[in-house]
Design a protein around this motif. Structure first.
Motif, PDB file in Angstrom:
ATOM      1  N   GLY A 219      -2.373  -1.562   2.546  1.00  0.00           N
ATOM      2  CA  GLY A 219      -2.859  -2.505   1.535  1.00  0.00           C
ATOM      3  C   GLY A 219      -1.918  -3.683   1.357  1.00  0.00           C
ATOM      4  O   GLY A 219      -2.357  -4.831   1.211  1.00  0.00           O
ATOM      5  N   GLY A 223      -2.892  -7.545   2.061  1.00  0.00           N
ATOM      6  CA  GLY A 223      -2.762  -8.541   0.996  1.00  0.00           C
ATOM      7  C   GLY A 223      -1.909  -9.723   1.425  1.00  0.00           C
ATOM      8  O   GLY A 223      -2.221 -10.880   1.126  1.00  0.00           O
ATOM      9  N   LEU A 255      -3.076  -3.827  -2.292  1.00  0.00           N
ATOM     10  CA  LEU A 255      -3.621  -5.059  -1.722  1.00  0.00           C
ATOM     11  C   LEU A 255      -3.611  -6.170  -2.785  1.00  0.00           C
ATOM     12  O   LEU A 255      -3.133  -7.284  -2.548  1.00  0.00           O
ATOM     13  CB  LEU A 255      -5.042  -4.792  -1.213  1.00  0.00           C
TER      14      LEU A 255
END
Ligand SMILES: [Zn+2]
Length: 297
Positions: A219, A223, A255
């Protein structure tokens, strides 16, 4: 007169009939066979066409592709790794049909624009995260296809500080770190014993520290990558599809935290990262839009 949509993904072929409103109906799918994959794809198309006159076929395929030549060279389909002429083969099957082909990420972007959460949004990024990571970029209302048809290939963006080997030959590609299979592999290398991404998510949710760290790493990298691309193209919406769309807080929390940490420049203050609501129909729906005449797209 029939319009068909065909999706080539790493592990399945799917096809359906395209209705005048752009929706894809009567969808059928078969697994990708290791031998003579075109034969199963051809049989699938024949079954969906059911003897009717096919006037147009749209193909959305996992890449890389050579759009001008109508060739796809997906690394997951062994016989096609060196390149397979999808457009020519489809044309042979339906000689009266026009055949269009685009990258899966481009098709997903078209589908989100027409039927998904991007209706009325002129600048956006669409990313599909499963065992492969693909994407599509929408700028000023237009979906970018690039010089060879491979624009939006966010999976091979290089992340600083990572050394994971990608099957493109480079190290540190987003796909090598943050695809579902990469997250599972990372956990397995550290002693996690489950099988598959759904099990990894469940284990992370149940408090397994290795699984939790694997999903958090995935995540975080996603991101970071999304923040970079959002800045590059000045978009205010990112749609995440594929297995990641329904992965829940174990993935979406890190994220979101990475986006909050990295998308800090002023013009990104309205950036929203949202899950796709098209499920696994996004690419097929976009392929269908390719097959429709321009006034109906
Ligand atoms: Zn790569």
């Amino acid at each position: 007169m029939t319009v068909l949509a065909l999706e080539i993904s790493p592990d399945r072929f799917a096809a359906g009939r395209v209705a005048p409103d752009g929706s894809v109906q009567d969808v059928q799918a078969v697994p990708v066979t290791s031998r003579a994959p075109w034969n199963s794809c051809r049989d699938l198309l024949a079954e969906v066409a059911a003897g009717s006159e096919v006037i147009s076929v749209g193909i959305g395929t996992t890449g890389p592709i050579d759009m001008a030549a109508g060739v796809a060279a997906p690394p997951d389909i062994a016989e096609w790794q060196v390149g397979f002429g999808l457009v020519e083969a489809t044309h042979k099957q339906f000689p009266a049909a026009t055949v269009g082909m685009a990258l899966d990420g481009v098709c997903a972007a078209l589908a989100e624009q027409r039927h998904g959460v991007l209706r009325g949004v002129p600048d956006a990024l669409v990313v599909s995260v499963s065992s492969r990571i693909s994407g599509g970029i929408i700028v000023g209302g237009f979906v970018a296809v690039g010089r060879t048809g491979n624009a939006g290939n966010i999976g091979h963006m290089v992340m600083s500080g990572y050394n994971d080997l990608c099957d493109c030959g480079a190290r540190g590609c987003v796909q090598a770190i943050a695809s579902t299979s990469a997250a599972v592999r990372w956990a397995e290398e550290r002693g996690w014993k489950g099988e598959g991404f759904a099990a990894l998510l469940a284990a992370a949710g149940a408090g397994d520290s290795i699984a939790g760290a694997a999903v958090e790493r995935m995540g975080t990298v996603l991101g970071q990558a999304l923040s970079s691309v959002a800045s590059l193209f000045d978009v205010d919406r990112v749609v995440v599809g594929g297995s990641a769309a329904s992965a829940g807080p174990a993935l979406w929390k890190p994220l979101g935290a990475a986006v909050a940490a990295h998308a800090r420049i002023g013009f990104l203050s309205g950036l929203r990262v949202v899950p796709s609501q098209l499920g696994d129909t996004a690419v097929l729906t976009g392929a269908g839009l390719l097959a429709l005449p321009p006034e109906r797209q």
